[in-house]
Scaffold this active site. Structure first.
Site, mmCIF file in Angstrom:
data_model
loop_
_atom_site.group_PDB
_atom_site.id
_atom_site.type_symbol
_atom_site.label_atom_id
_atom_site.label_comp_id
_atom_site.label_asym_id
_atom_site.label_seq_id
_atom_site.Cartn_x
_atom_site.Cartn_y
_atom_site.Cartn_z
ATOM 1 N N PHE A 148 12.098 30.308 -14.288
ATOM 2 C CA PHE A 148 13.186 29.663 -13.324
ATOM 3 C C PHE A 148 14.134 28.943 -14.104
ATOM 4 O O PHE A 148 15.417 28.711 -13.642
ATOM 5 C CB PHE A 148 12.367 28.598 -12.372
ATOM 6 C CG PHE A 148 12.392 27.218 -12.905
ATOM 7 C CD1 PHE A 148 13.527 26.434 -12.793
ATOM 8 C CD2 PHE A 148 11.012 26.915 -13.383
ATOM 9 C CE1 PHE A 148 13.306 25.079 -13.341
ATOM 10 C CE2 PHE A 148 11.075 25.605 -13.848
ATOM 11 C CZ PHE A 148 12.000 24.610 -13.796
ATOM 12 N N LYS A 172 11.373 41.232 -14.023
ATOM 13 C CA LYS A 172 10.637 40.239 -12.826
ATOM 14 C C LYS A 172 11.034 38.982 -13.203
ATOM 15 O O LYS A 172 10.625 38.093 -14.093
ATOM 16 C CB LYS A 172 9.073 40.505 -13.210
ATOM 17 C CG LYS A 172 8.269 40.414 -11.819
ATOM 18 C CD LYS A 172 8.602 38.984 -11.006
ATOM 19 C CE LYS A 172 7.866 37.814 -11.533
ATOM 20 N NZ LYS A 172 8.275 36.638 -11.053
ATOM 21 N N GLU A 175 10.663 33.843 -9.121
ATOM 22 C CA GLU A 175 10.974 33.960 -7.551
ATOM 23 C C GLU A 175 11.771 32.774 -7.114
ATOM 24 O O GLU A 175 12.033 32.617 -5.859
ATOM 25 C CB GLU A 175 9.715 34.324 -7.015
ATOM 26 C CG GLU A 175 8.560 33.160 -7.115
ATOM 27 C CD GLU A 175 7.734 33.380 -8.393
ATOM 28 O OE1 GLU A 175 8.288 33.616 -9.209
ATOM 29 O OE2 GLU A 175 6.576 32.988 -8.274
ATOM 30 N N ARG A 176 11.643 31.606 -8.001
ATOM 31 C CA ARG A 176 12.234 30.401 -7.331
ATOM 32 C C ARG A 176 13.980 30.318 -7.473
ATOM 33 O O ARG A 176 14.433 29.641 -6.675
ATOM 34 C CB ARG A 176 11.703 29.205 -8.259
ATOM 35 C CG ARG A 176 10.144 29.032 -7.813
ATOM 36 C CD ARG A 176 9.794 28.036 -8.664
ATOM 37 N NE ARG A 176 9.021 28.327 -9.897
ATOM 38 C CZ ARG A 176 8.386 27.258 -10.443
ATOM 39 N NH1 ARG A 176 8.523 26.229 -10.427
ATOM 40 N NH2 ARG A 176 7.775 27.787 -11.622
ATOM 41 N N SER A 225 5.442 29.379 -18.736
ATOM 42 C CA SER A 225 4.620 28.176 -19.341
ATOM 43 C C SER A 225 3.384 28.775 -20.225
ATOM 44 O O SER A 225 3.131 30.024 -20.112
ATOM 45 C CB SER A 225 4.117 27.315 -18.151
ATOM 46 O OG SER A 225 3.453 28.281 -17.360
ATOM 47 N N CYS A 280 13.302 24.296 -22.264
ATOM 48 C CA CYS A 280 12.067 24.620 -23.189
ATOM 49 C C CYS A 280 12.421 23.863 -24.431
ATOM 50 O O CYS A 280 11.547 23.808 -25.507
ATOM 51 C CB CYS A 280 11.706 25.953 -23.553
ATOM 52 S SG CYS A 280 12.948 26.775 -24.371
ATOM 53 N N GLU A 382 3.619 18.816 -21.259
ATOM 54 C CA GLU A 382 4.887 19.256 -21.110
ATOM 55 C C GLU A 382 5.405 18.355 -19.853
ATOM 56 O O GLU A 382 4.982 18.991 -18.711
ATOM 57 C CB GLU A 382 5.131 20.654 -21.388
ATOM 58 C CG GLU A 382 6.825 21.044 -21.104
ATOM 59 C CD GLU A 382 6.879 22.390 -21.187
ATOM 60 O OE1 GLU A 382 6.241 23.171 -20.392
ATOM 61 O OE2 GLU A 382 8.124 22.894 -21.486
HETATM 62 P P1 NAD Z 1 5.781 29.841 -15.041
HETATM 63 O O1 NAD Z 1 4.882 30.118 -16.224
HETATM 64 O O2 NAD Z 1 5.381 29.252 -13.981
HETATM 65 O O3 NAD Z 1 6.674 31.349 -14.628
HETATM 66 C C1 NAD Z 1 7.291 32.326 -15.485
HETATM 67 C C2 NAD Z 1 7.275 33.637 -15.085
HETATM 68 O O4 NAD Z 1 5.617 33.930 -14.703
HETATM 69 C C3 NAD Z 1 7.587 33.756 -13.373
HETATM 70 O O5 NAD Z 1 8.251 35.063 -13.389
HETATM 71 C C4 NAD Z 1 6.581 33.729 -12.668
HETATM 72 O O6 NAD Z 1 6.596 34.378 -11.221
HETATM 73 C C5 NAD Z 1 5.512 34.360 -13.529
HETATM 74 N N1 NAD Z 1 4.051 33.765 -13.160
HETATM 75 C C6 NAD Z 1 3.828 32.648 -12.558
HETATM 76 N N2 NAD Z 1 2.569 32.564 -12.374
HETATM 77 C C7 NAD Z 1 1.795 33.528 -12.757
HETATM 78 C C8 NAD Z 1 0.683 34.224 -12.799
HETATM 79 N N3 NAD Z 1 -0.487 33.356 -12.604
HETATM 80 N N4 NAD Z 1 0.612 35.523 -13.140
HETATM 81 C C9 NAD Z 1 1.296 36.353 -13.506
HETATM 82 N N5 NAD Z 1 2.790 35.719 -13.708
HETATM 83 C C10 NAD Z 1 2.920 34.657 -13.023
HETATM 84 O O7 NAD Z 1 7.122 29.249 -15.804
HETATM 85 P P2 NAD Z 1 8.402 28.566 -14.942
HETATM 86 O O8 NAD Z 1 7.818 27.253 -14.272
HETATM 87 O O9 NAD Z 1 9.052 29.547 -14.244
HETATM 88 O O10 NAD Z 1 9.251 28.004 -16.303
HETATM 89 C C11 NAD Z 1 9.232 26.846 -17.064
HETATM 90 C C12 NAD Z 1 8.274 26.858 -18.236
HETATM 91 O O11 NAD Z 1 8.610 28.028 -18.889
HETATM 92 C C13 NAD Z 1 8.130 25.931 -18.954
HETATM 93 O O12 NAD Z 1 6.628 25.588 -19.757
HETATM 94 C C14 NAD Z 1 9.027 26.023 -20.415
HETATM 95 O O13 NAD Z 1 8.805 25.324 -21.508
HETATM 96 C C15 NAD Z 1 8.721 27.469 -20.400
HETATM 97 N N6 NAD Z 1 9.935 28.073 -20.953
HETATM 98 C C16 NAD Z 1 10.010 28.330 -22.297
HETATM 99 C C17 NAD Z 1 10.832 29.000 -22.971
HETATM 100 C C18 NAD Z 1 10.539 29.372 -24.500
HETATM 101 O O14 NAD Z 1 11.608 29.919 -25.074
HETATM 102 N N7 NAD Z 1 9.802 29.070 -25.287
HETATM 103 C C19 NAD Z 1 12.167 28.993 -22.613
HETATM 104 C C20 NAD Z 1 12.393 28.661 -21.151
HETATM 105 C C21 NAD Z 1 11.230 28.328 -20.524
#
Ligand code: NAD
Length: 496
Positions: A148, A172, A175-176, A225, A280, A382
């Site tokens: 998101f 994909k 969704e937020r 994450s 991140c 985090e």
């Molecule tokens: P998230 O992991 O909750 O979601 C990321 C994606 O995964 C979304 O599209 C979501 O729909 C999908 N998803 C969520 N739960 C799932 C599941 N159980 N099974 C399959 N798919 C699933 O992350 P977020 O809250 O949207 O974003 C924040 C996180 O992203 C933080 O931890 C941040 O550090 C990380 N991030 C990392 C980088 C990097 O380059 N390392 C960059 C941006 C964000």
């Protein structure tokens, strides 16, 4: 209420089997809903991408690049609209959204170099009358799953390069806050991209699991994450796909006693609290070396933080906006409380700030916590909120050990005037992206982005040169055209 659909084969599709609310985090109200793709909808997108692949693969790289040139112009022309959509659903202030968009556009600019990037390697006369070359062929249908916090930039780490390399794509998004991502994808059609080359399916785990299992998907790029990154990487790999899965972070800044303290404070303010700490690469821990540095930093930060303002995205005077959801706000506040309970010193407490006219928004103000220790929950996790924690140590070695022992290794930074110390730090620290007096060392688009340790699963980093390798497979051809009349004899030894 408006429902945000999918983009499949160039058309907006509304699969309303399941929907989820999309909030404006500043008002705290659900203002739209997003369709959550079923297996059938995702398979429709896969079919569209599969059908578009042969034609797109055989389109010359310069023609693919031309689409990206037009796409870049459209992104610039529609920047205000994109930033507005980001603001409405993510809450990011317009200047911050513009910065995100600009970094995304830089990836499009890099993708415009595709003809140069895909030239391959050639060696003449590797044997008698024998030439050899390596070429880089597209993989087929590839997927991206994004978080998101950068709804415009992170998808553009992926699809522009994947597409100019000759692949077709299924994205994909989160969704937020899906609207800006969907809008950007629609601009590709206007830029001349054939239908089916770029598809967007909105959704949750159900949609992701279809992408991870379907044998027609050849590679998956993920950013999100760490627990989900690990799941994506292990599942995609077990299903025979190429995968890069970028995860969470805990980025430390070492503040050396010789640092320009006013400069370090300015840099830390933006890097810790910008975008509400939901980056991140946010610097969330300052490790001060020596008590003088610790005292000076905390005193100056406390003073400087009085001038910060948290609020709604349309007011460009605000420094940062709300966090993404009420649940996330509660989580961030919970970490502040746990740090207090576990003995840290809450120097500035940003919980429940007053934001006139936006009383139900998901706001957390800038928070400074001193005297944090490595065993505290707020240090290990985090937080992903506007919270800067200070850990005080005696030596640079101690500071580096702390960073190396943390499970994440995304970004880090050192503030110092000592070139020798900075060089030692960048040579030895176990982190993928390092800044020297640069608080957010996010690599430019012609390098590649990626952390170490549990911040990245897979071998190749995102975008830049690694991105080209990720989205192509090497084929090496060895070719002989003997001079007329020359016949090779039989040989059973290994060719040398
Ligand atoms: P998230 O992991 O909750 O979601 C990321 C994606 O995964 C979304 O599209 C979501 O729909 C999908 N998803 C969520 N739960 C799932 C599941 N159980 N099974 C399959 N798919 C699933 O992350 P977020 O809250 O949207 O974003 C924040 C996180 O992203 C933080 O931890 C941040 O550090 C990380 N991030 C990392 C980088 C990097 O380059 N390392 C960059 C941006 C964000």
């Amino acid at each position: 209420m408006k429902t945000i659909g999918h983009l499949i084969n160039g058309e907006i599709v509304n699969d309303k089997e399941r929907c989820q609310d999309v909030f404006n985090p500043a008002t705290g109200k659900a203002e739209k809903t997003v369709a959550l793709a079923s297996k059938k909808t995702v398979e429709q997108a896969i079919l569209a991408a599969e059908s578009a692949f042969p034609g797109w693969k055989n389109t010359s790289p310069i023609k693919r690049a031309r689409v990206m040139f037009r796409f870049k112009e459209l992104l610039e022309q529609n920047a205000d609209k994109i930033c507005q959509l980001i603001g409405e659903e993510h809450g990011k202030i317009s200047h911050d959204a513009a910065g995100e968009l600009q970094r995304g556009i830089e990836n499009v600019e890099f993708a415009c170099c595709a003809p140069e990037l895909l030239k391959g390697e050639h060696s003449k006369n590797v044997g008698p009358n024998i030439d050899a070359w390596s070429e880089f062929q597209p993989l087929g249908v590839v997927a991206g799953i994004t978080p998101f916090n950068f709804p415009a930039m992170v998808p553009m780490w992926m699809f522009p390069l994947a597409i100019v390399c000759g692949n077709t794509f299924i994205l994909k998004p989160s969704e937020r806050d899906p609207s800006s991502t969907l809008y950007i994808a629609q601009l590709l059609k206007e830029a001349g991209l054939p239908d089916g080359v770029m598809n967007v399916v909105n959704g949750d785990k159900e949609a992701v699991d279809v992408l991870l299992a379907d044998q027609r998907i050849k590679a998956v790029s993920f950013v999100g994450s760490t627990p989900i990154a690990e799941y994506i990487y292990s599942t995609a790999s077990a299903n025979g796909k190429r995968c890069q899965a970028l995860g969470g972070a805990k980025n430390h800044a070492i503040v050396m006693p010789d640092a320009d303290m006013d400069n370090a404070v300015n840099q830390l303010l933006g890097a810790a609290f910008g975008s509400s700490g939901e980056r991140c690469m946010a610097l969330s821990v300052a490790v001060t070396v020596g008590d003088d540095a610790g005292n000076a930093l905390v005193a100056k930060m406390r003073e400087a933080m009085k001038g910060l303002s948290v609020g709604e995205y349309t007011n460009a005077k605000n420094d940062f906006g709300p966090v993404i959801t009420q649940v996330h706000k509660d989580k961030v506040n919970g970490f502040i409380e746990s740090a207090k309970r576990q003995g840290a010193d809450i120097v500035v407490d940003g919980r429940n700030p007053e934001v006139a006219g936006f009383e139900d928004g998901f706001f957390v103000g800038a928070t400074l916590i001193d005297k944090v220790s490595p065993d505290m929950d707020s240090y290990k996790a985090e937080i992903f909120g506007p919270v800067l924690q200070v850990i005080r140590v005696e030596t640079m070695q101690e500071a580096m050990k702390l960073i190396d022992e943390h499970e994440y290794g995304n970004g880090t930074c050192i503030f110092t005037r000592d070139g020798e110390a900075a060089r030692y730090f960048s040579d030895n620290i176990q982190v993928g992206m390092v800044g020297i007096n640069v608080p957010l060392p996010v690599p430019v688009s012609y390098h590649s982005f990626g952390g170490w340790k549990r911040s990245l699963f897979g071998d190749l980093h995102a975008y830049g040169p690694d991105g080209v390798r990720f989205y192509t497979k090497r084929k090496t051809v060895t070719q002989r055209w003997p001079s007329s009349g020359v016949r090779e004899g039989i040989s059973f030894s290994f060719p040398s």
